[in-house]
Design an enzyme around this catalytic site. Structure first.
Site, mmCIF file in Angstrom:
data_model
loop_
_atom_site.group_PDB
_atom_site.id
_atom_site.type_symbol
_atom_site.label_atom_id
_atom_site.label_comp_id
_atom_site.label_asym_id
_atom_site.label_seq_id
_atom_site.Cartn_x
_atom_site.Cartn_y
_atom_site.Cartn_z
ATOM 1 N N GLU A 63 19.963 48.490 38.131
ATOM 2 C CA GLU A 63 20.010 47.103 37.703
ATOM 3 C C GLU A 63 20.187 46.214 38.938
ATOM 4 O O GLU A 63 21.134 46.369 39.678
ATOM 5 C CB GLU A 63 21.191 46.903 36.754
ATOM 6 C CG GLU A 63 21.199 45.534 36.088
ATOM 7 C CD GLU A 63 22.361 45.371 35.133
ATOM 8 O OE1 GLU A 63 23.446 45.918 35.413
ATOM 9 O OE2 GLU A 63 22.190 44.685 34.109
ATOM 10 N N CYS A 84 22.222 40.727 31.565
ATOM 11 C CA CYS A 84 22.283 42.159 31.289
ATOM 12 C C CYS A 84 21.035 42.655 30.572
ATOM 13 O O CYS A 84 20.583 43.767 30.772
ATOM 14 C CB CYS A 84 23.524 42.483 30.462
ATOM 15 S SG CYS A 84 23.771 41.347 29.101
ATOM 16 N N GLY A 91 32.865 49.365 33.110
ATOM 17 C CA GLY A 91 33.028 49.731 31.707
ATOM 18 C C GLY A 91 33.512 51.167 31.555
ATOM 19 O O GLY A 91 34.384 51.460 30.732
ATOM 20 N N LYS A 97 40.174 36.637 30.083
ATOM 21 C CA LYS A 97 40.076 36.337 31.502
ATOM 22 C C LYS A 97 38.639 36.055 31.887
ATOM 23 O O LYS A 97 37.785 36.940 31.805
ATOM 24 C CB LYS A 97 40.602 37.493 32.360
ATOM 25 C CG LYS A 97 40.736 37.075 33.832
ATOM 26 C CD LYS A 97 40.921 38.260 34.761
ATOM 27 C CE LYS A 97 39.602 38.856 35.212
ATOM 28 N NZ LYS A 97 38.840 37.955 36.107
ATOM 29 N N GLU A 127 30.069 45.854 26.548
ATOM 30 C CA GLU A 127 28.711 45.350 26.646
ATOM 31 C C GLU A 127 28.374 45.382 28.131
ATOM 32 O O GLU A 127 28.902 44.586 28.906
ATOM 33 C CB GLU A 127 28.648 43.932 26.049
ATOM 34 C CG GLU A 127 27.282 43.572 25.533
ATOM 35 C CD GLU A 127 26.424 42.940 26.603
ATOM 36 O OE1 GLU A 127 26.565 41.738 26.829
ATOM 37 O OE2 GLU A 127 25.646 43.673 27.242
ATOM 38 N N GLY A 184 30.403 43.431 31.247
ATOM 39 C CA GLY A 184 30.294 43.479 32.702
ATOM 40 C C GLY A 184 29.486 44.692 33.110
ATOM 41 O O GLY A 184 28.627 45.146 32.345
ATOM 42 N N SER A 185 29.759 45.227 34.277
ATOM 43 C CA SER A 185 28.930 46.321 34.773
ATOM 44 C C SER A 185 29.280 47.641 34.090
ATOM 45 O O SER A 185 30.409 47.842 33.626
ATOM 46 C CB SER A 185 29.119 46.478 36.278
ATOM 47 O OG SER A 185 30.397 47.023 36.525
ATOM 48 N N THR A 186 28.286 48.543 34.075
ATOM 49 C CA THR A 186 28.518 49.864 33.493
ATOM 50 C C THR A 186 29.611 50.612 34.249
ATOM 51 O O THR A 186 30.449 51.285 33.644
ATOM 52 C CB THR A 186 27.197 50.652 33.483
ATOM 53 O OG1 THR A 186 26.326 50.038 32.532
ATOM 54 C CG2 THR A 186 27.408 52.098 33.072
#
Lengths: 294, 492, 326
Positions: free
Chosen positions: B396, B299, B248, B191, B265, B243-245
């Site tokens: 971030e 990232c 994740g 996706k 990641e 994507g974002s932590t």
């Protein structure tokens, strides 16, 4: 006949044998059901202290050369060998296995340590790589230890199982906090004595005895624990711990089934606790005569 | 002869040099790609915006959960059927075809990506698209050589992989995911991000033209809810997420107890460390590249500059002068250095965190480069006097905002660089080889760049420590994520 | 002490040139150059797309910056006279084409050029400079007195500019003081003529050395720093020119003085020249976009510039038969 001096089994943390800060103990029975010993019931504060000790131990252990780590792990094998008769008796008493079974298990544990002692200085060669990038850089990847690993020891094979989960973790340079199988604290702490006489820096291995259900969740949520090995956890506990571990993106290893520790170990346990670090360093022509790299 | 004027300068401005939008062949509407066909999804259409103008670009039909089931089933059928019967060499040949297909349509893809994402055409043309082709080419060659990886002579794939990718490098991230998955023998349901779905759908056309068996790659479209449904789908064997932590962690939680394999990641707050003995002009270039490439929406961006005190003032002077020369503007202009921010939402986030930096007392400098009046643009921004406790030094930002912190000794640089739950990238600028190696050994990050930044290659494993994720992409380590490498004997 | 040395002494760098040891410490202490990152920046800047009016402006600017060069053993007065005419009126069919900046020739042919240029101001309304190589060009291997005499004779014959070479042997042996003294003496001998200092970057071999030699030439009072004689490969390259542009930019920031840069050798096409102008603009600054501050040492470049100029103005491509060959 003289009165035997009964042994107190304490925790093995930071290279020493402290009692629990909670003061709690629990009773261990032998294979026949008789009282065998009082073992320490570790608390979450003991676990917290163990993590502190492990982080400290990781500092010196990870800076040691791979050769040095191999020598230390080999010494653990030497120490275990020299106390083999004691462990045989312990296995017979606590588990009720017959002598040849106990002997086979202790020999397998010793051999397991020798096997891992020989891995320490080969990990980078086997799992690292020089990478042929299409740009003027020297580029390599090498495995590094992840840091502090929390391990739930298996309930099968009290000595061999314990050794089989600890050795691959420290081989890579990690430190660990191990929750021993609740029914086998005597084997675990006696193994702690072996570790304590093996030139291993304090805190590299820390052994807690008590209830994994009680202690493990605190380790799973602990932000200074980098990874977990859930070998000894049942499905429900394992799932709960995986959820908690997600809070700090821990690396989690769950065996795909009930491990057969008698078989030759693979490499999954080594790899699960190693981080691949990739480094780029510029190279290119040594002078203008070589032309532009771009 | 004498100089023409006192200041001696002729006024030489670069004329606009726009790449032609028509080359992107943007369609009015795009469809998801499931089981080898482009089909109408059961979800509502989404509109994708051109961030360079803040205007709608195209519409995309999205999938619903029933479509996801269809896609996962198709991937399963393909996995158990034709795909697993092919030899590695034959799988590799499909991947080589895809690499060629990308190369052939590279100009179209570059324009399309710039329009959909907002990044400069210079970047899509020279980096995103060619590197995507290279990823497929590289992984194609592994397909029949998996026995050399060290996991036995014939390592098995995991099965069906669900993959969710971000909006910052849409086509490249698709290549990073699909290449190794297919090389290892898996099938894929992927996706793309809801703000950048188009290049993945053109990739689907390329994949269809390459005659890949139906169901081997399925491209599903939709927003966060579809992403969540995909990663939680019980029909998968493997999940890969970039994507974002925060997301994740949710995914890792969702997968707890399922036994499904996961690689993540996630975010980062890369420390770019400049020592006093650095090659200063190149360090300035590296800092600029580290934080302004892709407008800092990376990232592994070098979003923290750690500069050794003796050269801090000089370095910052040169850095500001150099940053002033960056051309911010129309992503399709070939001379644009810094393009648009991907979305209004991201623009808001950057603005909010920048304000936090000002409120917390850091000194802010912004480039005086004029910004277009439409679209989502942020001026290159540099905060000096930042300290470890400030949000701009810890969180971030994912935008063209640099925080500058000073240090005195190598140990202090390490302590500050490593003082973060993230651990994706770090960089060292020094002319002293031993120091570069020593720092590389002690920096807690998965990618270390000496005297450079933002270098990527399919042969080079990429991924993070700690909360930047686990697992690697690229190189032999990256293939391991898509193979069954658990070689422990178990009792039946 | 020569005036330029006094100037340097009054500058922020006065003590640096007091003796060879201090000079060497200063030059060796300059920041290093990372070749990979430098080359990447140069290549990246070379992708700038210069079109339409900005391309035409660049072409005209480049033409006006050419030092039209002939430096062959076989040069004759006839060759030099043709060169001068070409330099004054590069494209006779399009008289609005700018003149070049200068012709660049061997010293014994300066009188020929001077005579060819006499009165050109009145007849054509244009003037170009005469740049002469000197100092035992191209090798620089001769006694200092011979090199200085070479310079004096060129200036007496009418040279407006002197293109000298540094002693590369001395540089590679670390004898920076000898080079410094020589440049100072040659600057004095050149009198009113502007001095271009050729570093011969191909023989210096590393970017670090190019940076050091650039600073050495600037400290000694050179008006221009120039890459090459054109007789050694590699000659001018974009990355090497980047280093030199950075040096004059740093010099200006630290002393307030602007100095000039000349890449020479290997620049053959208008496309190349435009890439250099982009580098000038973005590395040094727009203040350097002027023939007083930047030159191209080239010969065949001029014809390609003329052809590209016609293409821009007239919309189709040209062939070699439409431009003059001398």
């Amino acid at each position: 006949m003289s009165i035997a001096v009964a042994k107190t089994y304490k925790l093995y943390v930071g290279g020493a044998f402290p009692r629990s800060e909670s003061g709690r103990t629990y009773q261990v029975t032998d294979a026949g059901g008789s009282f065998m010993a009082n073992a320490v019931q570790a608390s979450r504060k003991d676990a917290r202290d163990a993590v502190v000790a492990a982080r400290k131990g990781f500092g010196s252990w990870s800076k040691a050369t791979p050769y040095n780590r191999g020598q230390v792990i080999y010494r653990i094998a030497e120490m275990l060998q020299s106390r083999q008769p004691e462990f045989v008796e312990l296995l017979i008493t606590s588990r009720g296995v017959d002598r040849s079974e106990a002997a086979a298990e202790t020999e397998a544990a010793i051999d397991r340590l020798v096997h891992y002692a020989g891995w320490t200085d080969k990990l980078t060669a086997v799992f690292g790589s020089a990478n042929p990038v299409s740009a003027p850089y020297f580029n390599y990847s090498a495995p590094e230890p992840t840091g502090v690993v929390a391990i739930i020891a298996p309930t099968d094979a009290p000595l061999l199982g314990l050794v089989s989960v600890i050795a691959p973790v420290i081989t890579g340079g990690n430190a660990c906090v191990v929750i021993a199988a609740e029914a086998d604290p005597c084997v675990a702490i006696t193994f702690g004595e072996v570790l304590a006489t093996s030139d291993m820096p304090a805190g590299v291995v820390n052994i807690l005895t008590g209830s994994a259900t009680e202690i493990a969740p605190h380790l799973a949520a602990h932000a200074d624990v980098n990874a977990m090995d859930l070998t000894g956890a049942d499905d429900e506990l394992a799932r709960q711990l995986e959820v908690a571990a997600a809070g700090t993106v821990k690396r989690v290893h769950r065996p795909k089934g009930r491990p057969d520790f008698r078989a030759a170990p693979g490499t999954i346990r080594l790899r699960s606790f190693l981080e691949i670090k990739t480094v780029w360093h510029p190279t290119g022509a040594p002078s203008l005569a070589g032309g532009s790299s771009y | 002869m004498s100089p023409s004027t006192e200041s001696g300068s002729i006024d030489w401005e670069y004329a606009p040099a726009p790449e032609s939008e028509a080359i992107g062949r943007v369609k009015d509407r795009y469809l998801p790609f499931i089981d080898g066909k482009f089909i109408e999804g059961g979800g509502d259409d989404l509109v994708t915006i051109n961030p360079g103008r803040g205007e709608p670009l195209s519409t995309v039909s999205t999938v619903d959960e029933a479509d996801l089931d269809t896609a996962v089933r198709a991937a399963r059928r393909a996995y158990e059927g034709p795909w697993s019967k092919l030899s590695g060499a034959e799988r590799g040949k499909y991947l080589f075809r895809i690499a060629r297909g990308i190369a052939e349509r590279s100009r179209e893809l570059a324009v399309l990506e710039s329009l959909d994402n907002g990044k400069p055409i210079k970047e899509t043309r020279d980096f995103d698209v060619p590197t995507a082709a290279q990823h497929f080419f590289y992984h194609a060659g592994w397909a029949d050589k998996l026995g050399h990886l060290g996991y036995g002579p014939d390592p098995r794939p995991l099965g069906v992989a669900g993959q969710v990718i971000p909006w910052n490098f849409p086509l490249l991230m698709a290549a990073w995911k699909i290449g190794p998955a297919l090389a290892a023998g898996n099938t894929v349901v992927i996706k793309p991000a809801e703000t950048t779905p188009l290049s993945a759908l053109v990739l689907a056309e390329i994949i269809a033209d390459a005659d890949l068996p139906p169901g081997v790659v399925n491209v599903v479209t939709g927003a966060g809810d579809i992403g969540a449904a995909l990663v939680g789908h019980p029909g998968l064997d493997k999940v890969a997420f970039t994507g974002s932590t925060a997301v994740g962690k949710q995914i890792q939680q969702t997968l707890a107890g399922t036994g499904r394999k996961l690689t993540l990641e996630l975010g980062g707050k890369g420390a770019n460390i400049v020592f006093a003995d650095a090659a200063i002009d190149q360090a300035v270039e590296g800092i600029v590249n580290g934080i302004f490439f892709n407008s800092g929406q990376v990232c592994c961006a070098g979003s923290r500059l750690l500069v050794q005190e003796p050269i801090a003032e000089e370095l910052i002077t040169r850095l500001i002068e150099r940053t002033e020369t960056l051309r911010v503007g129309d992503p399709l202009d070939k001379n644009t250095d810094v393009g648009a921010i991907n979305s209004r939402a991201q623009w808001n986030k950057i603005t909010e965190l920048t304000q936090a930096g000002i409120d917390e007392g850091a000194q802010v400098w912004r480039s005086s480069c004029p910004l277009p009046d439409k679209g989502f643009f942020v001026s290159p921004t540099i905060f000096t006097g930042a300290t470890q406790t400030m949000r701009i030094a810890r969180e971030e930002i994912f935008g063209p905002v640099l925080s500058v912190i000073t240090f005195r000794t190598p140990e202090e640089a390490l302590a500050k660089a490593n003082n973060s739950p993230y651990g994706l990238s770090a960089g060292v600028w020094t002319e002293k080889g031993s120091r570069a190696m020593a720092m590389a050994a002690r920096l807690q990050a998965g990618v270390i760049w000496d005297n450079t930044w933002n270098k990527f290659d399919p042969a080079s494993p990429f991924g993070g420590y700690q909360e930047s994720g686990f697992g690697r992409e690229g190189g032999p380590a990256g293939l391991a994520a898509y193979l069954d490498t658990d070689d422990e004997a178990v009792i039946k | 002490m020569p005036e330029t040395a006094i100037k340097a002494a009054g500058s922020p760098f006065g003590d640096v040139v007091a003796d060879e040891t201090r000079l060497r410490r200063f030059l060796d202490g300059l920041p290093g150059v990372d070749p990979v990152a430098l080359e990447q920046r140069a290549a990246s800047l070379a992708t700038r797309s210069i079109k339409k009016q900005s391309k035409l402006t660049a072409i005209d600017l480049a033409i006006s910056m050419v030092d039209l060069t002939t430096l062959e053993g076989a040069d004759t007065p006839g060759k030099v006279r043709n060169l001068v005419r070409k330099g004054l009126l590069p494209d006779p069919d399009r008289p609005d084409t700018p003149s070049v900046a200068a012709v660049c020739i061997y010293p014994d042919l300066v009188p020929v050029a001077a005579q060819a240029l006499a009165g050109s101001d009145n007849t054509t309304g244009r003037k170009i400079n005469i740049a002469s190589v000197a100092t035992a060009f191209p090798s620089g291997r001769a006694a200092s007195e011979v090199k200085i005499a070479d310079v004096r004779s060129a200036v007496q014959a009418g040279a407006d500019e002197i293109d000298m070479v540094i002693d590369r042997g001395a540089f590679l042996a670390g004898r920076y003081g000898k080079i410094y003294d020589e440049i100072v003496a040659i600057k004095e001998a050149a009198g009113p003529a502007r001095l271009k200092v050729i570093l011969e970057t191909g023989e210096l071999a590393t970017y670090d050395n190019v940076r050091k030699a650039s600073w050495l030439a600037l400290l000694a009072g050179g008006d221009f720093i120039k890459t090459s004689t054109g007789k050694v490969s590699p000659a001018a390259t974009l990355p090497v020119t980047h280093v030199m542009l950075q040096a004059v930019r740093d010099w200006k920031r630290l002393t307030g003085e602007q100095r000039a840069v000349k890449p020479a050798g290997g620049i053959r096409t208008a496309k190349d020249a435009i890439r250099y102008l982009v580098a000038v603009r973005e590395v040094a600054g727009p203040e350097w976009l002027d023939p007083y501050w930047f030159r191209f040492g080239a010969s065949s470049l001029l014809n390609d510039l003329i052809m590209q100029r016609r293409t821009q103005l007239e919309g189709h491509y040209w062939g070699g038969d439409y431009v003059t060959v001398d």
